[in-house]
Write a protein that holds these residues in place. Structure first.
Motif, mmCIF file in Angstrom:
data_model
loop_
_atom_site.group_PDB
_atom_site.id
_atom_site.type_symbol
_atom_site.label_atom_id
_atom_site.label_comp_id
_atom_site.label_asym_id
_atom_site.label_seq_id
_atom_site.Cartn_x
_atom_site.Cartn_y
_atom_site.Cartn_z
ATOM 1 N N ARG A 4 47.588 56.391 86.007
ATOM 2 C CA ARG A 4 47.154 55.021 85.735
ATOM 3 C C ARG A 4 47.178 54.193 87.005
ATOM 4 O O ARG A 4 46.283 53.384 87.269
ATOM 5 N N GLY A 33 46.131 53.493 77.690
ATOM 6 C CA GLY A 33 44.708 53.753 77.831
ATOM 7 C C GLY A 33 44.373 55.142 77.306
ATOM 8 O O GLY A 33 45.194 55.816 76.684
ATOM 9 N N SER A 61 41.369 51.737 80.534
ATOM 10 C CA SER A 61 42.652 51.057 80.454
ATOM 11 C C SER A 61 42.931 50.587 79.032
ATOM 12 O O SER A 61 42.044 50.574 78.181
ATOM 13 N N ASN A 104 38.777 45.727 78.692
ATOM 14 C CA ASN A 104 39.218 47.004 79.248
ATOM 15 C C ASN A 104 38.317 47.340 80.426
ATOM 16 O O ASN A 104 37.159 46.941 80.450
#
Length: 356
Positions: A4, A33, A61, A104
């Motif tokens: 991430r 995510g 995400s 997102n």
């Protein structure tokens, strides 16, 4: 966590400087995510021709606020339908209540390859699909409320040898003991491509069947893609029925803006560790340009085949989820994409999703 952080680093520049004073910045939900791997392959249909393989790795995400969007995603907001979009996009694709919007961002890497029916000829067989490969890197923004999802993706890519389509197919065929295709020297030339895609999905919820955990839902979608790899418009949708349906907008196949999404109010438990479901759907596309059929946009190159402007497809399949891991398979039947194509194409699609 490291993955991430890596994807966050790939966001070109922080978007704080671009967020206008007074622009809404809802707090991040700090939800997980999705990492999704998609694979399309026509060997699931018993043939190895035309659209022969597609693979896509996408990461998206959890819900984020405006200040966490990068510079590219801030630019994509102009056509996302949110309050900072151009007025025309707000009118066509906007949301009724800005307070309900969540954001997102995502990244994707997609490879597609196309081959003729005859694998043995060292030159391009007349009237058959031209050898073609494409590799694209996508940067996306997703804007949603509980019922609507707008996805915008900018994809930069290349056709030709730099797509590594030949190497990928040779590796897979060697591993499976299948004869290699000999005509890749005649693939369409390499050319840089840039595409901009917009897809809107609207959730449809039919409720339950009167049995605990059994539900029926789906979505309809419309959108367009404009670019030097493909220019098209589409409309379609799909429906699901099953037990503990995952609450999502997820795409079941390699497609424009294919990602996995959750409704933002559904970040918690979906009713149990297990889900199982069946799905079916259809799509109709109007294709104005396809580099794999029409040839490169900025070169004088004849592929020897003529595009069919209207393409329709239906698909059917199902999926199973255990906690954060989900697997699905669907099979697609697609009408002819060029005039001398011998019958409809059919291929299978596998998707593996991990929520973390």
């Amino acid at each position: 966590m490291k993955l991430r952080l890596l994807f966050s680093f790939l966001m070109a520049l922080p978007g704080d400087a671009l967020a206008k004073e007074g622009t809404q910045a809802l707090p991040s939900d700090d939800e997980p995510g999705f990492l999704t791997f998609y694979l399309d392959n026509d060997l699931f249909g018993g043939k190895d021709q035309d659209y022969t393989n597609g693979a896509r790795l996408s990461w998206i995400s959890g819900n984020r606020n405006i200040a966490e969007l990068g510079r590219i995603q801030q630019l994509l907001r102009k056509i996302s339908g949110d309050p900072e979009s151009f007025k025309a996009f707000q009118y066509l694709t906007g949301f009724e209540d800005p307070d309900e919007i969540r954001y997102n961002y995502g990244f994707s890497l997609t490879q597609q390859m196309f081959t003729p029916e005859d694998p043995y000829s060292y030159t391009q067989p007349l009237g058959e699909r031209r050898y073609a490969g494409w590799l694209g890197l996508g940067f996306s923004l997703h804007v949603k409320d509980e019922r609507i999802l707008n996805s915008v993706e900018m994809t930069l890519g290349t056709t030709g040898e730099n797509s590594f389509a030949e190497e990928t197919q040779d590796f897979v065929h060697s591993a499976q003991g299948i004869a290699k295709f000999n005509g890749w020297d005649d693939q369409i030339p390499g050319e840089f491509t840039a595409d901009l895609s917009f897809i809107q999905k609207r959730r449809i919820d039919f409720g339950d069947f009167g049995f605990k955990g059994i539900r029926f839902d789906g979505l309809n979608e419309w959108g367009a893609r404009l670019g030097s790899f493909r220019t098209e418009a589409q409309v379609g949708g799909f429906f699901r029925a099953g037990f503990n349906l995952p609450p999502d907008f997820s795409d079941p196949r390699v497609s424009t803006t294919a990602y996995s999404h959750r409704y933002f109010r559904s970040s918690g438990d979906v009713g149990g560790d297990w889900s199982i479901y069946a799905l079916f759907g259809s799509t109709v596309r109007i294709v104005a340009y396809d580099a794999t059929i029409d040839g490169p946009m900025f070169r004088d190159y004849d592929t020897g085949i003529d595009r069919v402007p209207l393409v329709a497809e239906v698909f059917f399949g199902g999926g199973i989820r255990y906690r954060a891991l989900e697997f699905s398979y669907v099979h697609t039947w697609r009408t002819e994409e060029y005039k001398t194509q011998r019958g409809i194409a059919n291929f299978g699609s596998v998707a593996v999703r991990l929520r973390f």
